[in-house]
Design an enzyme around this catalytic site. Structure first.
Site, PDB file in Angstrom:
ATOM      1  N   HIS A  33       0.873  -1.196   0.000  1.00 58.77           N
ATOM      2  CA  HIS A  33       0.000   0.000   0.000  1.00 58.77           C
ATOM      3  C   HIS A  33       0.903   1.237   0.000  1.00 58.77           C
ATOM      4  CE1 HIS A  33      -3.799   2.175   1.519  1.00 58.77           C
ATOM      5  NE2 HIS A  33      -2.899   3.108   1.237  1.00 58.77           N
ATOM      6  N   HIS A  35       1.564   5.362  -1.640  1.00 58.78           N
ATOM      7  CA  HIS A  35       1.187   6.545  -2.426  1.00 58.78           C
ATOM      8  C   HIS A  35       2.454   7.139  -3.029  1.00 58.78           C
ATOM      9  CE1 HIS A  35      -2.956   6.778  -0.824  1.00 58.78           C
ATOM     10  NE2 HIS A  35      -2.393   6.218   0.235  1.00 58.78           N
ATOM     11  N   LEU A  36       2.499   7.212  -4.344  1.00 62.83           N
ATOM     12  CA  LEU A  36       3.681   7.799  -5.006  1.00 62.83           C
ATOM     13  C   LEU A  36       3.386   9.170  -5.591  1.00 62.83           C
ATOM     14  CD1 LEU A  36       5.258   4.757  -6.922  1.00 62.83           C
ATOM     15  CD2 LEU A  36       6.183   5.946  -4.909  1.00 62.83           C
ATOM     16  N   LYS A 119      -9.256  -0.405  -5.862  1.00 63.76           N
ATOM     17  CA  LYS A 119      -9.274   0.268  -4.560  1.00 63.76           C
ATOM     18  C   LYS A 119     -10.645   0.878  -4.304  1.00 63.76           C
ATOM     19  CE  LYS A 119      -7.891   2.207  -0.798  1.00 63.76           C
ATOM     20  NZ  LYS A 119      -6.701   2.473  -0.062  1.00 63.76           N
ATOM     21  N   HIS A 156     -10.468   0.857   1.839  1.00 63.26           N
ATOM     22  CA  HIS A 156     -10.274   1.852   2.901  1.00 63.26           C
ATOM     23  C   HIS A 156     -11.488   1.723   3.805  1.00 63.26           C
ATOM     24  CE1 HIS A 156      -8.769   5.780   4.554  1.00 63.26           C
ATOM     25  NE2 HIS A 156      -9.956   5.650   5.124  1.00 63.26           N
ATOM     26  N   HIS A 194      -4.642  -0.886   5.882  1.00 60.59           N
ATOM     27  CA  HIS A 194      -4.194  -0.130   7.057  1.00 60.59           C
ATOM     28  C   HIS A 194      -5.120  -0.279   8.262  1.00 60.59           C
ATOM     29  CE1 HIS A 194      -7.007   2.604   5.160  1.00 60.59           C
ATOM     30  NE2 HIS A 194      -6.147   3.081   4.304  1.00 60.59           N
ATOM     31  N   ASP A 267       1.365   2.579   3.573  1.00 60.93           N
ATOM     32  CA  ASP A 267       0.529   3.769   3.391  1.00 60.93           C
ATOM     33  C   ASP A 267       1.399   5.020   3.449  1.00 60.93           C
ATOM     34  OD1 ASP A 267      -1.704   5.200   2.809  1.00 60.93           O
ATOM     35  OD2 ASP A 267      -2.619   5.035   4.787  1.00 60.93           O
ATOM     36  N   HIS A 271       3.066  14.427   1.693  1.00 57.77           N
ATOM     37  CA  HIS A 271       2.464  15.739   1.446  1.00 57.77           C
ATOM     38  C   HIS A 271       3.557  16.762   1.722  1.00 57.77           C
ATOM     39  CE1 HIS A 271      -1.818  14.522   1.313  1.00 57.77           C
ATOM     40  NE2 HIS A 271      -1.489  13.631   2.230  1.00 57.77           N
ATOM     41  N   ALA A 283      -3.970  14.596   5.735  1.00 62.59           N
ATOM     42  CA  ALA A 283      -3.713  13.299   6.376  1.00 62.59           C
ATOM     43  C   ALA A 283      -2.639  12.558   5.587  1.00 62.59           C
ATOM     44  CB  ALA A 283      -4.990  12.482   6.395  1.00 62.59           C
TER      45      ALA A 283
HETATM   46  O1  DOR Z   1      -3.385   9.272   5.835  1.00 61.66           O
HETATM   47  C1  DOR Z   1      -3.760   8.999   4.698  1.00 61.66           C
HETATM   48  N1  DOR Z   1      -3.218   9.590   3.611  1.00 61.66           N
HETATM   49  N2  DOR Z   1      -4.734   8.109   4.538  1.00 61.66           N
HETATM   50  C2  DOR Z   1      -5.285   7.855   3.349  1.00 61.66           C
HETATM   51  O2  DOR Z   1      -6.179   7.056   3.275  1.00 61.66           O
HETATM   52  C3  DOR Z   1      -4.844   8.609   2.152  1.00 61.66           C
HETATM   53  C4  DOR Z   1      -3.502   9.119   2.307  1.00 61.66           C
HETATM   54  C5  DOR Z   1      -3.135  10.151   1.255  1.00 61.66           C
HETATM   55  O3  DOR Z   1      -3.394   9.904   0.075  1.00 61.66           O
HETATM   56  O4  DOR Z   1      -2.570  11.173   1.609  1.00 61.66           O
HETATM   57 ZN    ZN Z   2      -3.393   5.068   1.617  1.00 64.68          ZN
END
Ligand code: DOR
Ligand code: ZN
Length: 367
Positions: A33, A35-36, A119, A156, A194, A267, A271, A283
């Site tokens: 899991h 995020h790129l 997803k 999710h 997660h 996960d 950001h 988040a």
């Molecule tokens: O904390 C998180 N960030 N939870 C998620 O489900 C998405 C992720 C994000 O894409 O930033």
């Molecule tokens: Zn995620």
């Protein structure tokens, strides 16, 4: 002030012969899991994952989201173009489920061998989830097709009903959405993404071989006190939100037990620091660079270093019906090493997850 070990006393690690603790070689891990993102962020964060991991399930919550097979193929090319070396990393693509998703497109994507999962984001649950599902009846034909072809649904698992307290969203989702959905779609393979609660652990353990779960690095290391006591720490804010200590302990017990349907999904969700350190911060915890060091610490503390390979390198491929990696990595234990506090992108820094305790393990042979 950053707590050193958190507000809870930790049990002493079980004694392990000294030589065994100094160096640990395991199959190269995968991240189930991740995020790129895209563009400048993708370029900056991808090498951090490639350094330690061979493959990753790539989250599709871009803006706009990765909805169709064509979107996934184009995104995969952008990832491969940004990778630091050819053939070092295999992105395992996913499609973002919407109420308009075409079952035949999903089947074709699965047939390509390049798209491994779909997803499910309940609409409004998290970052870029506005196109997610509101009415589950509308996605029934897609779910039935997935059950037929054996394609996993990554979920999710949080309700978005405003009346439900944010700390209860996962438990309520399991009872009111996940369980009915699984009963209505026999054979659907589901990954509870997660997981953060003892409730999710219990539901997973009760499930059959069609049910798996990922656990993140940060949910194994921090509880809600770490995020909120003595000051609010925006870099610990993620969704699902971190819970009470008893839930963290349930996650650690599960992960370190070697339970075969539970595996690593970081996960890791970068950001920009400015987007997190804001009156309405995003988040996401960016943990890719320190995940293997953190996991070694957690597993050693539980007296379960021998289970780290199952969690990080074996159980995930088994659930996804893929071979484990042939290559290995070696973790070495030494003096606590400083972790990079942040990485740079063209648009500003991204802060790296700091578990607030010394990290003694590092990957010796990172790429
Ligand atoms: O904390 C998180 N960030 N939870 C998620 O489900 C998405 C992720 C994000 O894409 O930033
Ligand atoms: Zn995620």
């Amino acid at each position: 002030m950053t707590p050193k070990t958190g507000p809870f006393p930790r049990p002493p690690a079980r004694a392990i012969p000294r030589l065994m603790t100094q160096r640990l070689t395991i199959r190269r891990p995968d991240d189930w899991h991740l995020h790129l993102r895209d563009g400048a962020m993708l370029k900056a964060v991808l090498p951090q994952t490639v350094a330690h991991f061979s493959r990753a399930i790539i989250m599709p919550n871009l803006v706009p989201p990765v909805v169709t097979m064509a979107d996934a193929m184009a995104y995969r090319e952008r990832i491969l173009a940004a990778a630091p070396g050819v053939g070092l990393f295999e992105p395992l693509m996913t499609l973002y489920l919407t109420e308009d998703t075409d079952p035949e497109d999903v089947a074709a994507a699965h047939g390509s061998g390049l798209v491994k999962a779909v997803k499910l984001y309940p609409a409004g649950a998290t970052t870029n989830s506005a196109s997610g599902v509101r009415d589950f009846d509308k996605v029934r034909p897609v779910l039935e097709k997935m059950a037929e072809i054996g394609m996993p649904l990554c979920v999710h698992g949080e309700v978005t009903t405003p009346e439900v307290d944010i700390f209860d969203r996962e438990a309520v989702f399991i009872d009111t959405v996940l369980d009915p959905l699984r009963r209505a779609t026999p054979g659907l393979r589901v990954v509870m993404e997660h997981i953060t609660t003892a409730d999710a652990v219990a539901y997973l353990q009760d499930g059959n071989d069609d049910l798996g779960a990922t656990i993140t690095t940060h949910h194994l290391m921090i509880n809600r006190n770490h995020m909120l006591v003595g000051g609010i720490r925006p870099h610990y804010y993620c969704l699902p939100i971190v819970k009470r200590e008893k839930h963290r302990e349930a996650l650690v017990d599960l992960a370190t037990s070697g339970f075969s349907r539970c595996f690593l999904g970081t996960d890791s969700a970068p950001h920009l620091a400015t987007d997190k350190q804001s009156p309405c911060g995003c988040a996401g915890v960016f943990s890719a660079p320190v995940t293997m060091s953190c996991l070694a610490e957690v597993f050693e503390e539980a007296g379960a270093l021998d289970k780290l390979e199952s969690f990080a390198s074996l159980n995930g491929p088994a659930f996804y019906r893929l071979p484990a990696n042939e290559a290995t990595i070696t973790l070495a234990k030494g003096e606590p090493a400083g972790v990079p506090p942040q990485i740079e992108t063209e648009n500003g820094p991204v802060v790296v997850f700091d578990p607030g305790r010394p990290l003694h393990w590092h990957v010796e042979d990172e790429l």
